[in-house]
Write a protein that holds these residues in place. Structure first.
Motif, mmCIF file in Angstrom:
data_model
loop_
_atom_site.group_PDB
_atom_site.id
_atom_site.type_symbol
_atom_site.label_atom_id
_atom_site.label_comp_id
_atom_site.label_asym_id
_atom_site.label_seq_id
_atom_site.Cartn_x
_atom_site.Cartn_y
_atom_site.Cartn_z
ATOM 1 N N TYR A 44 0.852 -1.187 0.000
ATOM 2 C CA TYR A 44 0.000 0.000 0.000
ATOM 3 C C TYR A 44 0.889 1.238 0.000
ATOM 4 O O TYR A 44 2.111 1.153 0.130
ATOM 5 N N GLU A 45 0.257 2.394 -0.159
ATOM 6 C CA GLU A 45 1.010 3.643 -0.202
ATOM 7 C C GLU A 45 0.693 4.473 1.031
ATOM 8 O O GLU A 45 -0.458 4.563 1.456
ATOM 9 N N GLU A 46 1.731 5.062 1.601
ATOM 10 C CA GLU A 46 1.579 5.940 2.762
ATOM 11 C C GLU A 46 2.496 7.138 2.562
ATOM 12 O O GLU A 46 3.706 6.972 2.393
ATOM 13 N N ASP A 47 1.914 8.328 2.533
ATOM 14 C CA ASP A 47 2.682 9.562 2.307
ATOM 15 C C ASP A 47 3.550 9.480 1.053
ATOM 16 O O ASP A 47 4.707 9.901 1.045
ATOM 17 N N ALA A 71 5.738 -2.106 7.439
ATOM 18 C CA ALA A 71 7.071 -1.550 7.264
ATOM 19 C C ALA A 71 7.176 -0.876 5.905
ATOM 20 O O ALA A 71 6.479 -1.246 4.959
ATOM 21 N N LYS A 72 8.045 0.092 5.831
ATOM 22 C CA LYS A 72 8.318 0.763 4.567
ATOM 23 C C LYS A 72 9.150 -0.171 3.692
ATOM 24 O O LYS A 72 10.059 -0.839 4.173
#
Length: 142
Positions: A44-47, A71-72
């Motif tokens: 997924y995408e975050e910021d 985790a990134k």
């Protein structure tokens, strides 16, 4: 030069940033990368950055203990398994706790459901920090 940590061929480790308090790892000098058992991996995408959410089952033969981790994503890269199979894997970075010592390591996410250990600690994570005594086990107090 800092003294290196002596470990056995298998150890109880911790990955606190992922919420994994205890995971039995095979200390594998034959593996370049470290990996942990992960299922239900979702990207997924975050910021504006790529992240993954996954379920860790850190205890062998215990399907009930499930830890939701996130985790990134550091990178996605093909890895060749010990059986010679190529697999695209997510690479993440997290902090490893080994006894009284901690440092950041890179790990890949893959299913290790059929393997005896839910984590492999590869030589990149051990470099300049660990010496392995293959005759011993569980030297670290977790």
């Amino acid at each position: 030069m800092t003294a290196k940590i002596t470990v056995g061929w298998r150890e109880w480790l911790s990955l606190p940033e992922l919420g994994i308090e205890k995971i039995k790892a095979k200390v594998d000098t034959g593996a370049r990368t470290s990996c942990i058992h992960a299922i239900n991996i979702e990207e997924y995408e975050e910021d504006g950055e790529k992240w993954v959410k996954f379920i860790a089952q850190p205890l062998q033969d215990d399907e009930q203990t499930r830890i939701t981790c996130k985790a990134k994503v550091k990178k996605i890269k093909a890895v060749t398994s010990s059986s010679g199979q190529k697999e695209l894997r997510y690479f993440i970075e997290t902090t490893l706790h080994a006894g009284q010592h901690s440092w950041p390591i890179e790990v890949t996410l893959t299913s290790r459901a059929t393997m005896k250990f839910r984590m492999l600690l590869g030589r990149t994570a051990m470099e300049n920090r660990i010496v392995v005594d293959p005759a011993l086990s569980h030297l670290l107090d977790s």
